[in-house]
Write a protein that holds these residues in place. Structure first.
Motif, PDB file in Angstrom:
ATOM      1  N   GLY A   7      40.468  10.776 -23.278  1.00  0.00           N
ATOM      2  CA  GLY A   7      41.603   9.873 -22.927  1.00  0.00           C
ATOM      3  C   GLY A   7      42.409   9.615 -24.176  1.00  0.00           C
ATOM      4  O   GLY A   7      42.937   8.496 -24.292  1.00  0.00           O
TER       5      GLY A   7
ATOM      6  N   LEU B 150      45.042   8.093 -20.655  1.00  0.00           N
ATOM      7  CA  LEU B 150      44.383   7.585 -19.367  1.00  0.00           C
ATOM      8  C   LEU B 150      45.088   8.921 -18.168  1.00  0.00           C
ATOM      9  O   LEU B 150      44.192   9.074 -17.457  1.00  0.00           O
ATOM     10  N   ALA B 151      46.215   9.228 -18.389  1.00  0.00           N
ATOM     11  CA  ALA B 151      46.544  10.288 -17.409  1.00  0.00           C
ATOM     12  C   ALA B 151      45.948  11.726 -17.755  1.00  0.00           C
ATOM     13  O   ALA B 151      45.742  12.418 -16.752  1.00  0.00           O
TER      14      ALA B 151
ATOM     15  N   ARG C 223      42.833  12.230 -18.987  1.00  0.00           N
ATOM     16  CA  ARG C 223      41.547  12.034 -18.234  1.00  0.00           C
ATOM     17  C   ARG C 223      41.667  12.445 -16.972  1.00  0.00           C
ATOM     18  O   ARG C 223      40.912  13.284 -16.352  1.00  0.00           O
ATOM     19  N   ARG C 224      42.604  11.862 -16.279  1.00  0.00           N
ATOM     20  CA  ARG C 224      42.603  12.076 -14.760  1.00  0.00           C
ATOM     21  C   ARG C 224      42.713  13.530 -14.441  1.00  0.00           C
ATOM     22  O   ARG C 224      42.401  14.163 -13.665  1.00  0.00           O
ATOM     23  N   ARG C 225      43.685  14.154 -15.290  1.00  0.00           N
ATOM     24  CA  ARG C 225      44.493  15.637 -15.318  1.00  0.00           C
ATOM     25  C   ARG C 225      42.977  16.300 -15.216  1.00  0.00           C
ATOM     26  O   ARG C 225      42.885  17.591 -14.601  1.00  0.00           O
TER      27      ARG C 225
ATOM     28  N   GLU D 147      39.835  15.790 -14.824  1.00  0.00           N
ATOM     29  CA  GLU D 147      38.823  15.478 -13.534  1.00  0.00           C
ATOM     30  C   GLU D 147      39.216  16.009 -12.447  1.00  0.00           C
ATOM     31  O   GLU D 147      38.567  16.504 -11.674  1.00  0.00           O
ATOM     32  N   GLU D 148      40.452  16.323 -12.359  1.00  0.00           N
ATOM     33  CA  GLU D 148      41.206  16.686 -11.045  1.00  0.00           C
ATOM     34  C   GLU D 148      41.389  18.167 -11.169  1.00  0.00           C
ATOM     35  O   GLU D 148      40.991  18.869 -10.114  1.00  0.00           O
TER      36      GLU D 148
ATOM     37  N   THR E 220      50.792  13.438 -20.118  1.00  0.00           N
ATOM     38  CA  THR E 220      49.539  13.406 -21.068  1.00  0.00           C
ATOM     39  C   THR E 220      49.674  13.928 -22.421  1.00  0.00           C
ATOM     40  O   THR E 220      48.535  13.504 -23.294  1.00  0.00           O
TER      41      THR E 220
END
Length: 381
Positions: free
Chosen positions: A297, A348-349, A351-353, A355-356, A317
């Motif tokens: 993050g 935060l963006a 971390r999402r990237r 995960e995806e 990111t």
């Protein structure tokens, strides 16, 4: 069971661990041992020897004297035959060449993962031309399949090594997100090195060598200090240029501002205490440490080289800046220090990237499928 012989050399004469070693360990830990057997030919005294064994792999000592160590080739041939190896999988340039010859002699399927661009390698032009031609004529032609760690590497193989696109599989180096989560303890690193909890902390992780260009990181740090005198910097890693960079740090008046931690295994904890992660590499096939920072993050500031932009979404990111431009690099860091909200949202963006798109499960699945496809009939064109 498919028996895979992995060829892996230790990085920087055991003064650190490279991304290829870390990736192989992660895959070894994650992949099922019921249908895939791991035998790893690894440099004697390699720093991950015990880790590989703990993960369930058989580790065989394997050293080479040079790029063209023919006795080493026949040692590999003997190993391939004695262990009834089904696939030879090389992970680094020297072993790509030696492994390709050994696999051809023993008539065993051969694949290699290309972690870096040979055409972009920081060596003299004449030597590079020799390496490229040898790679094209021997290594590439012997490979049943080539795994590229990024689209950048795949494009380089097609353009500069004349590899047909159908023989290349792009397999990103994903992360085990269980190791990069909110449960990682925050504050340990600042406490260990007596860093004020309120001070902006900017860090980087990697071997201290010419490719990582820590001199530019330090020059940028000197600029950041002018705008944020309370900022502190961490360089985690070891390598052949560590003494040079420590000397440069003193020359720039940064001795009390920059911490050289040496080689560390607690990378998630180090990143957890950072406000900003910064990578000054001048050549990166992917930039896996950027991925680690995103998984934790953290906003990333990085030179826009190689495959970095496949990970870091600029202005979403992190921030990508022109290579070698230490002033702009510093400006990006200063901007994120001043705009904490922006920095947090980028983290935060990121971390999402991850995960995806960049999980270890996805990486392991692709390698598993590759091993099966090779074992079932081969992919050689």
């Amino acid at each position: 069971m498919i028996k895979v012989l992995h060829l892996m050399t230790a990085s920087e004469k055991n003064r650190g661990v490279g991304g290829a070693e870390t990736l192989l360990l992660s895959i070894t830990e994650k992949m099922s041992k019921e249908d895939i057997g791991f035998i790893i030919a690894y440099t004697s005294g390699g720093m991950l020897t015990d880790d590989f064994k703990k993960a369930g792999a058989e580790v065989v000592q394997f050293d080479t004297a040079s790029q063209i160590d023919l006795p080493a080739v026949f040692k590999l041939v003997k190993l391939i035959k004695s262990r009834n190896i089904d696939i030879v999988h090389s992970h680094q340039l020297r072993y790509d060449f030696l492994g390709s010859i050994a696999a051809r002699i023993s008539k065993t399927p051969f694949i290699f993962t290309r972690h870096q661009s040979l055409s972009d390698y920081p060596i003299k032009r004449f030597k590079k031309a020799i390496f490229l031609n040898v790679d094209r004529l021997i290594t590439v032609r012997s490979a049943d399949k080539i795994a590229a760690v990024s689209k950048f590497i795949a494009a380089d193989l097609i353009r500069n090594e004349w590899v047909p696109a159908e023989r290349i599989e792009v397999i990103y180096s994903g992360l085990d997100l269980k190791k990069y989560n909110k449960e990682v303890r925050v504050g340990n690193i600042r406490k260990e090195f007596s860093i004020d909890p309120r001070a902006p902390l900017i860090g980087t992780v990697g071997r201290i060598n010419i490719e990582k260009a820590h001199d530019l990181f330090l020059k940028a740090a000197a600029e950041v200090i002018k705008a944020a005198p309370d900022a502190r910097f961490i360089i985690a890693g070891d390598g052949p240029l560590r003494e040079n960079q420590e000397k440069l740090s003193e020359e720039l008046g940064l001795k009390s501002k920059v911490i050289f931690t040496g080689y560390r295994r607690d990378i998630p904890e180090i990143i957890a205490d950072l406000n900003i992660f910064a990578l000054s590499s001048l050549t990166e096939s992917l930039g896996i440490v950027n991925l680690e920072a995103m998984a934790m993050g953290k906003p990333v500031v990085s030179f826009d080289v190689g495959g970095v932009s496949e990970l870091v979404a600029d202005k979403e990111t992190g921030l990508l800046v022109p290579p070698r431009d230490a002033v702009t690099f510093a400006g990006a860091i200063i901007g994120l220090i001043r705009d904490k909200g922006k920095a947090k949202n980028m983290g935060l963006a990121g971390r999402r990237r991850v995960e995806e798109n960049f999980t270890l499960d996805a990486t392991v699945k692709k390698y598993h499928e590759l091993y099966n496809s090779i074992a079932e009939g081969g992919q050689k064109q």
